[in-house]
Design a protein around this motif. Sequence first.
Motif, PDB file in Angstrom:
ATOM      1  N   THR A   9       0.818  -1.207   0.000  1.00 31.86           N
ATOM      2  CA  THR A   9       0.000   0.000   0.000  1.00 31.86           C
ATOM      3  C   THR A   9       0.856   1.264   0.000  1.00 31.86           C
ATOM      4  O   THR A   9       1.829   1.343   0.745  1.00 31.86           O
ATOM      5  CB  THR A   9      -0.845  -0.008   1.301  1.00 31.86           C
ATOM      6  OG1 THR A   9      -1.646  -1.167   1.260  1.00 31.86           O
ATOM      7  CG2 THR A   9      -1.704   1.206   1.428  1.00 31.86           C
ATOM      8  N   THR A  31      -5.640  -3.606 -10.234  1.00 34.73           N
ATOM      9  CA  THR A  31      -6.400  -4.754  -9.719  1.00 34.73           C
ATOM     10  C   THR A  31      -6.915  -4.514  -8.298  1.00 34.73           C
ATOM     11  O   THR A  31      -7.884  -5.133  -7.877  1.00 34.73           O
ATOM     12  CB  THR A  31      -5.570  -6.059  -9.758  1.00 34.73           C
ATOM     13  OG1 THR A  31      -4.453  -5.941  -8.860  1.00 34.73           O
ATOM     14  CG2 THR A  31      -5.083  -6.361 -11.155  1.00 34.73           C
ATOM     15  N   LEU A  33      -8.489  -2.047  -7.362  1.00 37.11           N
ATOM     16  CA  LEU A  33      -9.825  -1.464  -7.480  1.00 37.11           C
ATOM     17  C   LEU A  33     -10.900  -2.560  -7.486  1.00 37.11           C
ATOM     18  O   LEU A  33     -12.001  -2.362  -6.970  1.00 37.11           O
ATOM     19  CB  LEU A  33      -9.872  -0.650  -8.784  1.00 37.11           C
ATOM     20  CG  LEU A  33     -10.800   0.550  -8.841  1.00 37.11           C
ATOM     21  CD1 LEU A  33     -10.579   1.500  -7.670  1.00 37.11           C
ATOM     22  CD2 LEU A  33     -10.632   1.278 -10.166  1.00 37.11           C
ATOM     23  N   SER A  81      -8.665  -5.081   1.686  1.00 34.54           N
ATOM     24  CA  SER A  81      -7.667  -5.975   2.275  1.00 34.54           C
ATOM     25  C   SER A  81      -8.365  -7.128   3.010  1.00 34.54           C
ATOM     26  O   SER A  81      -7.911  -8.273   2.961  1.00 34.54           O
ATOM     27  CB  SER A  81      -6.780  -5.151   3.220  1.00 34.54           C
ATOM     28  OG  SER A  81      -5.828  -5.955   3.844  1.00 34.54           O
ATOM     29  N   SER A  84      -9.981  -9.585   0.504  1.00 35.07           N
ATOM     30  CA  SER A  84      -9.004 -10.212  -0.399  1.00 35.07           C
ATOM     31  C   SER A  84      -8.337 -11.455   0.204  1.00 35.07           C
ATOM     32  O   SER A  84      -7.639 -12.171  -0.504  1.00 35.07           O
ATOM     33  CB  SER A  84      -7.932  -9.204  -0.825  1.00 35.07           C
ATOM     34  OG  SER A  84      -7.059  -8.915   0.249  1.00 35.07           O
ATOM     35  N   ARG A  90     -10.677 -14.353  -4.470  1.00 34.92           N
ATOM     36  CA  ARG A  90      -9.508 -14.307  -5.355  1.00 34.92           C
ATOM     37  C   ARG A  90      -9.778 -15.146  -6.619  1.00 34.92           C
ATOM     38  O   ARG A  90      -9.446 -14.733  -7.722  1.00 34.92           O
ATOM     39  CB  ARG A  90      -8.249 -14.814  -4.653  1.00 34.92           C
ATOM     40  CG  ARG A  90      -7.927 -14.080  -3.357  1.00 34.92           C
ATOM     41  CD  ARG A  90      -6.475 -14.171  -2.985  1.00 34.92           C
ATOM     42  NE  ARG A  90      -5.670 -13.357  -3.879  1.00 34.92           N
ATOM     43  CZ  ARG A  90      -5.451 -12.049  -3.708  1.00 34.92           C
ATOM     44  NH1 ARG A  90      -5.953 -11.414  -2.678  1.00 34.92           N
ATOM     45  NH2 ARG A  90      -4.741 -11.378  -4.592  1.00 34.92           N
ATOM     46  N   GLY A 111      -0.786  -4.653  -8.587  1.00 41.25           N
ATOM     47  CA  GLY A 111      -1.508  -5.281  -7.472  1.00 41.25           C
ATOM     48  C   GLY A 111      -0.554  -5.863  -6.453  1.00 41.25           C
ATOM     49  O   GLY A 111       0.461  -5.240  -6.096  1.00 41.25           O
ATOM     50  N   ARG A 112      -0.891  -7.058  -5.963  1.00 42.96           N
ATOM     51  CA  ARG A 112      -0.067  -7.723  -4.953  1.00 42.96           C
ATOM     52  C   ARG A 112       0.497  -9.050  -5.446  1.00 42.96           C
ATOM     53  O   ARG A 112       1.533  -9.498  -4.987  1.00 42.96           O
ATOM     54  CB  ARG A 112      -0.907  -8.022  -3.692  1.00 42.96           C
ATOM     55  CG  ARG A 112      -1.529  -6.837  -3.012  1.00 42.96           C
ATOM     56  CD  ARG A 112      -0.477  -5.976  -2.350  1.00 42.96           C
ATOM     57  NE  ARG A 112      -1.066  -4.871  -1.570  1.00 42.96           N
ATOM     58  CZ  ARG A 112      -1.704  -3.828  -2.076  1.00 42.96           C
ATOM     59  NH1 ARG A 112      -1.832  -3.711  -3.384  1.00 42.96           N
ATOM     60  NH2 ARG A 112      -2.195  -2.883  -1.294  1.00 42.96           N
ATOM     61  N   ASP A 113      -0.246  -9.680  -6.370  1.00 42.96           N
ATOM     62  CA  ASP A 113       0.108 -11.042  -6.797  1.00 42.96           C
ATOM     63  C   ASP A 113       0.194 -11.149  -8.316  1.00 42.96           C
ATOM     64  O   ASP A 113      -0.004 -12.226  -8.868  1.00 42.96           O
ATOM     65  CB  ASP A 113      -0.951 -12.026  -6.273  1.00 42.96           C
ATOM     66  CG  ASP A 113      -2.335 -11.726  -6.835  1.00 42.96           C
ATOM     67  OD1 ASP A 113      -2.560 -10.591  -7.315  1.00 42.96           O
ATOM     68  OD2 ASP A 113      -3.200 -12.624  -6.808  1.00 42.96           O
ATOM     69  N   ARG A 162      -2.604  -3.392   7.204  1.00 43.48           N
ATOM     70  CA  ARG A 162      -2.782  -3.901   5.837  1.00 43.48           C
ATOM     71  C   ARG A 162      -1.552  -4.660   5.367  1.00 43.48           C
ATOM     72  O   ARG A 162      -1.663  -5.696   4.711  1.00 43.48           O
ATOM     73  CB  ARG A 162      -3.130  -2.758   4.888  1.00 43.48           C
ATOM     74  CG  ARG A 162      -4.609  -2.404   5.044  1.00 43.48           C
ATOM     75  CD  ARG A 162      -4.994  -1.234   4.242  1.00 43.48           C
ATOM     76  NE  ARG A 162      -4.804  -1.468   2.821  1.00 43.48           N
ATOM     77  CZ  ARG A 162      -4.945  -0.518   1.906  1.00 43.48           C
ATOM     78  NH1 ARG A 162      -5.252   0.700   2.270  1.00 43.48           N
ATOM     79  NH2 ARG A 162      -4.784  -0.798   0.630  1.00 43.48           N
ATOM     80  N   ARG A 169      -1.425 -13.554   4.560  1.00 44.24           N
ATOM     81  CA  ARG A 169      -2.600 -14.376   4.242  1.00 44.24           C
ATOM     82  C   ARG A 169      -2.152 -15.650   3.535  1.00 44.24           C
ATOM     83  O   ARG A 169      -1.071 -15.692   2.913  1.00 44.24           O
ATOM     84  CB  ARG A 169      -3.585 -13.575   3.387  1.00 44.24           C
ATOM     85  CG  ARG A 169      -3.033 -13.249   2.036  1.00 44.24           C
ATOM     86  CD  ARG A 169      -4.014 -12.392   1.233  1.00 44.24           C
ATOM     87  NE  ARG A 169      -3.401 -12.074  -0.042  1.00 44.24           N
ATOM     88  CZ  ARG A 169      -3.502 -10.918  -0.678  1.00 44.24           C
ATOM     89  NH1 ARG A 169      -4.216  -9.938  -0.164  1.00 44.24           N
ATOM     90  NH2 ARG A 169      -2.916 -10.738  -1.835  1.00 44.24           N
TER      91      ARG A 169
END
Length: 207
Positions: A9, A31, A33, A81, A84, A90, A111-113, A162, A169
Motif C-alpha cells: 500500500t 487490480t 480497485l 484488504s 481479499s 480471489r 496489485g499484490r500477486d 494492511r 494471508r
Amino acid sequence: MIIAVDGPTASGKGTIAKALATHFGLPHLDTGLLYRAVGKQTVLNGGNPDDPLDAVRAVDFPDSLLDDPDLRSEASGALASRVSVHKGVRAALLERQRAFAAQPGGAVLDGRDIGTVIAPDADVKLFVTASVAARADRRHAESLSRGHAVTLDEIRADLAARDERDRNRAEAPLVEAADAILLDNSDLDAKASVAEAIRLVEEALAA
Ligand code: DC
C-alpha cells in the motif's frame, strides 16, 4: 508485452503502472480497485467482509461501482484488504485479470500477486516498495488533499495492519517474485520514481 507491478500500500505502484502504460502504449488495470469494489459491495449488501460467503456474494458488483470515488478512500482500502484474504474472492477475480493481461499487444497490471499468480510469465516484473514512514507520509498528504480528515498515526496503524494482512494471508500473499526487479523509492519523489521505473523496464527488455 506484459508488465507486472506489485508492492505494498502507498508504495506508488499505481502511479508507476499508469506511467508505464502511457510510456509503452499499453492498457492498464489497477487490480486493487476490483478488491475495493468487492469490499464496498459486501457492505452495500449488508454483509460482513470477514465472512467468506458474504464477500464472495459481492463479486458480482456492477461495473459502474468501479467509478465510485469512494473506492479510493482509506476505508475502502481496508475493506479490500479484508475481503481479499478469501480464496473464493480471489478465484472469482482471477479470470478477469488474466483475460486483461492476455489481450493482444499486452498490458500493465498492478496489485499484490500479479508477478506471482496472475501473470507469472510477465515479460517484466517490478516490485515497488518504500519505507513505512515514507508511505505513511504520502498517504497522509493524499488523504488530506482529498478532504479526508485522518491523522498520521491513524494512517500508520492502517498501513501496518494492511501490510501484515496482505503479507501473511494464506492465498496469494504479497511477496516479491523471485525474478522481480526491486524498486525502493523511499528517497524518490513521484517523478523520479516513474523515471527510474521506465529505465529499469527498458533495461530489462533490452537484456
Ligand atoms: O492496491 P490497493 O491499495 O488498491 O489494494 C487494496 C487491497 O486489495 C490490498 O490491501 C490487498 C488487496 N489486493 C490484493 O489482495 N491483490 C491484488 N492484486 C490487489 C489488491
